[in-house]
Design an enzyme around this catalytic site. Sequence first.
Site, mmCIF file in Angstrom:
data_model
loop_
_atom_site.group_PDB
_atom_site.id
_atom_site.type_symbol
_atom_site.label_atom_id
_atom_site.label_comp_id
_atom_site.label_asym_id
_atom_site.label_seq_id
_atom_site.Cartn_x
_atom_site.Cartn_y
_atom_site.Cartn_z
ATOM 1 N N CYS A 1 2.003 0.171 3.054
ATOM 2 C CA CYS A 1 3.131 -0.146 3.959
ATOM 3 C C CYS A 1 2.832 -0.626 5.426
ATOM 4 C CB CYS A 1 4.084 1.064 3.910
ATOM 5 S SG CYS A 1 3.445 2.671 4.598
ATOM 6 N N HIS B 1 6.536 6.419 5.214
ATOM 7 C CA HIS B 1 6.585 5.256 4.865
ATOM 8 C C HIS B 1 7.414 4.383 5.735
ATOM 9 C CE1 HIS B 1 6.419 2.407 1.525
ATOM 10 N NE2 HIS B 1 7.791 1.896 1.780
ATOM 11 N N HIS C 1 8.763 -3.896 1.765
ATOM 12 C CA HIS C 1 7.510 -2.557 2.023
ATOM 13 C C HIS C 1 6.722 -2.809 0.684
ATOM 14 C CE1 HIS C 1 9.799 0.366 -0.824
ATOM 15 N NE2 HIS C 1 10.526 -0.630 -0.940
#
Length: 162
Positions: free
Chosen positions: A71, A122, A134
């Site tokens: 990510c 994240h 993502h």
Amino acid sequence: MRSLHTLALSSALVWWLAGCSTPPAPRAPTAPPPASRLTDEMAHDIAIHALGLVGTPYRYGGNTPDSGFDCSGLIGYVYRARVSVAPPRTVAQLSGWGQPVAGEQLRTGDLVVFGKGRAPHHAGIYVGEGRFVHAPSTGGTVRLDRLNAHYWSAQTVAFRRP
């Protein structure tokens, strides 16, 4: 008796109308969006480039389309490619990069960071209309998701504007 009843109704009507004419409480002023080093056009380019990477394989530590992305590697690659800005490499560092943004002030190119306090886990790039790009996890690919999807809406989220 009739005049007493009429007087009572008239008083009630005046009281009710007076209540209706009370001006509404003033709204709290909306804070202006945070300043950004990125123009609206640059932010749009970031979102378009991120969307173009949907389908790229996930790879832990990856930061190029050829090797795959995690990510934060995805975010770094897109920002460097589109606006020559090198963001921090880890999600923890990204969670403090730029300025905080209220959800109602999101624009394309802003960062979406999931996790609590000093333990973010994240991040992705907001691309508009409640969606973000993502690189989710091992075995997956870069994808487009909705912030209001069941899984993501249950997460603690913060928004950042570089």
